[in-house]
Enzyme design. Sequence first.
Site, PDB file in Angstrom:
ATOM      1  N   CYS A 264       0.795  -1.239   0.000  1.00 38.77           N
ATOM      2  CA  CYS A 264       0.000   0.000   0.000  1.00 38.77           C
ATOM      3  C   CYS A 264       0.824   1.283   0.000  1.00 38.77           C
ATOM      4  CB  CYS A 264      -0.946  -0.003   1.183  1.00 38.77           C
ATOM      5  SG  CYS A 264      -2.199  -1.277   1.014  1.00 38.77           S
TER       6      CYS A 264
HETATM    7  P1  NAD Z   1      -4.117  -8.855  -3.798  1.00 45.83           P
HETATM    8  O1  NAD Z   1      -3.189  -8.782  -4.955  1.00 45.83           O
HETATM    9  O2  NAD Z   1      -3.742  -9.642  -2.588  1.00 45.83           O
HETATM   10  O3  NAD Z   1      -5.532  -9.419  -4.304  1.00 45.83           O
HETATM   11  C1  NAD Z   1      -6.138  -9.018  -5.483  1.00 45.83           C
HETATM   12  C2  NAD Z   1      -6.884 -10.217  -6.069  1.00 45.83           C
HETATM   13  O4  NAD Z   1      -7.634  -9.789  -7.192  1.00 45.83           O
HETATM   14  C3  NAD Z   1      -5.981 -11.334  -6.556  1.00 45.83           C
HETATM   15  O5  NAD Z   1      -6.354 -12.555  -5.934  1.00 45.83           O
HETATM   16  C4  NAD Z   1      -6.240 -11.387  -8.071  1.00 45.83           C
HETATM   17  O6  NAD Z   1      -6.148 -12.702  -8.621  1.00 45.83           O
HETATM   18  C5  NAD Z   1      -7.656 -10.850  -8.134  1.00 45.83           C
HETATM   19  N1  NAD Z   1      -8.047 -10.340  -9.442  1.00 45.83           N
HETATM   20  C6  NAD Z   1      -7.318  -9.615 -10.342  1.00 45.83           C
HETATM   21  N2  NAD Z   1      -8.060  -9.342 -11.422  1.00 45.83           N
HETATM   22  C7  NAD Z   1      -9.291  -9.872 -11.210  1.00 45.83           C
HETATM   23  C8  NAD Z   1     -10.494  -9.906 -11.956  1.00 45.83           C
HETATM   24  N3  NAD Z   1     -10.587  -9.307 -13.161  1.00 45.83           N
HETATM   25  N4  NAD Z   1     -11.556 -10.543 -11.451  1.00 45.83           N
HETATM   26  C9  NAD Z   1     -11.478 -11.135 -10.238  1.00 45.83           C
HETATM   27  N5  NAD Z   1     -10.371 -11.153  -9.473  1.00 45.83           N
HETATM   28  C10 NAD Z   1      -9.282 -10.519  -9.954  1.00 45.83           C
HETATM   29  O7  NAD Z   1      -4.444  -7.339  -3.414  1.00 45.83           O
HETATM   30  P2  NAD Z   1      -4.806  -6.766  -1.962  1.00 45.83           P
HETATM   31  O8  NAD Z   1      -3.583  -6.589  -1.146  1.00 45.83           O
HETATM   32  O9  NAD Z   1      -5.944  -7.529  -1.406  1.00 45.83           O
HETATM   33  O10 NAD Z   1      -5.293  -5.282  -2.362  1.00 45.83           O
HETATM   34  C11 NAD Z   1      -6.523  -5.100  -3.035  1.00 45.83           C
HETATM   35  C12 NAD Z   1      -6.835  -3.611  -3.010  1.00 45.83           C
HETATM   36  O11 NAD Z   1      -7.036  -3.175  -1.669  1.00 45.83           O
HETATM   37  C13 NAD Z   1      -5.732  -2.710  -3.568  1.00 45.83           C
HETATM   38  O12 NAD Z   1      -6.317  -1.613  -4.205  1.00 45.83           O
HETATM   39  C14 NAD Z   1      -4.993  -2.262  -2.323  1.00 45.83           C
HETATM   40  O13 NAD Z   1      -4.339  -1.035  -2.520  1.00 45.83           O
HETATM   41  C15 NAD Z   1      -6.135  -2.122  -1.350  1.00 45.83           C
HETATM   42  N6  NAD Z   1      -5.752  -2.265   0.061  1.00 45.83           N
HETATM   43  C16 NAD Z   1      -4.863  -3.220   0.424  1.00 45.83           C
HETATM   44  C17 NAD Z   1      -4.531  -3.361   1.780  1.00 45.83           C
HETATM   45  C18 NAD Z   1      -3.520  -4.386   2.203  1.00 45.83           C
HETATM   46  O14 NAD Z   1      -3.016  -4.279   3.334  1.00 45.83           O
HETATM   47  N7  NAD Z   1      -3.206  -5.390   1.401  1.00 45.83           N
HETATM   48  C19 NAD Z   1      -5.116  -2.521   2.749  1.00 45.83           C
HETATM   49  C20 NAD Z   1      -6.051  -1.580   2.334  1.00 45.83           C
HETATM   50  C21 NAD Z   1      -6.365  -1.459   0.976  1.00 45.83           C
END
Ligand code: NAD
Length: 422
Positions: A264
């Site tokens: 992030c």
């Molecule tokens: P991540 O990469 O762990 O998970 C994203 C998932 O989306 C993956 O499993 C991927 O296969 C899937 N994906 C991609 N394209 C897709 C599609 N077209 N259809 C369905 N699934 C699809 O990401 P994350 O860490 O969970 O982060 C997700 C969002 O949340 C980001 O915008 C991030 O900035 C935000 N965020 C993350 C955190 C954190 O601590 N990880 C905290 C707050 C906000």
Amino acid sequence: MKISIIGSGYVGMVTGTCFAELGNVVTFLDIDTQKIAAINAAKSPIYELGLEEMLARNRSRIAATTDYNEAIHTTDITFLCVGTPCDDEGAIDLKYIRAASADLGRALRSKEERHTVIVKSTVLPGTTEQVVGPILEETSNTRAFGDFGLGSNPEFLREGVAVRDFMNPDRIVFGTGDEKTRAVLEELYATFSCPKLATSIKTAEMIKYTSNAFLATKISFANEIGNLCKHLGIDTGEVFAGVGLDARINPAFFRSGIGFGGSCFPKDVKALIAHAQSAGEAVDLLRSVIKVNDQQPLKTIHLLKKHIPDLRGATIGILGLAFKPDTDDIRESRAMPIIGALLAEGARIIAYDPLAETATKAIFPTIGYADSPDDALKVDAIIIATEWKEFEYLDYSGRIVIDGRNIERAKKEAAVYEGVCW
Ligand code: NAD
């Protein structure tokens, strides 16, 4: 409520599983078939403390699929939780958001009941209304805010304590543009007693970026002051303990070290800088936050070379690969530039991490990996890159330790000890 989660990564898994724990029925969707198979076998595809137990406990209310029609037609509300990485220039890359929105819209086309779409992914102000909404409208042939609800509900959880954070948030932000969507979110979060802030959609999106940019700034500030304290022979920890007691400041995220990593802060600050640049704003402070953070892990190499000037052929133990303890996530981990720099100097590496070895092997397949932390100590010098609790219990006596994370036991026992800012 019946909820679908698109993107079953860190945020999607925690959000969906916690909503199931609260009594909702949840359908996870992902394009990664391995993740879907894992969830259907009640196994979490990502590690978070307490998550797998919660998933198993709520198995009867949880399903997972790769089929958008199935996920959308059987649920009332969808949370978009796909990744929003940044490209090589630091600008936000919306390819996953666009693809997921298009598939979601196509599924909406054949759904008669009103559906609500909430963006939980971190996206720049304007994205929900100017990118997600139009794609959904075009592919579903229906209208946002009328035929379907659209809003933003940014997520503030921290990896490692994500389940606890989701269940006990400091605040919940609802960014909406229509009353019905706001009512749906209020009902869904009715049992949460924290402050709830109802804003416009782009204000909600900006709150998330501002929050991350501020915390990143606090860390880079602590590191810059920490670097100075080390030169002046002042105990950095005591300085920040003293400063953090000021009620206007708060002690959280106020410790020196080798910088921030994770999925992030680095990408969100860079995306905000790129966005500001395209809007004609200079954001010099945020640029410096990234600059300090890029330089900070390399301080360990500089300190190491004070004791081993020529690293060619030296074996260096790296304790910790995850970007922080209690996660297997290595995205932007500060250990990665340290390993890269050591390899460039000709050093050999033995790395240890209780959870993040597999992920690191995909980037550095040829370095050595230790089965136990003790094996990573049998080297010429050790760099501590992550503050795993277990590193407090190792025997550092007789060792050269360069500490990026302030491990007390290493400070007490090592034959040669260098803290990065202390
Ligand atoms: P991540 O990469 O762990 O998970 C994203 C998932 O989306 C993956 O499993 C991927 O296969 C899937 N994906 C991609 N394209 C897709 C599609 N077209 N259809 C369905 N699934 C699809 O990401 P994350 O860490 O969970 O982060 C997700 C969002 O949340 C980001 O915008 C991030 O900035 C935000 N965020 C993350 C955190 C954190 O601590 N990880 C905290 C707050 C906000």
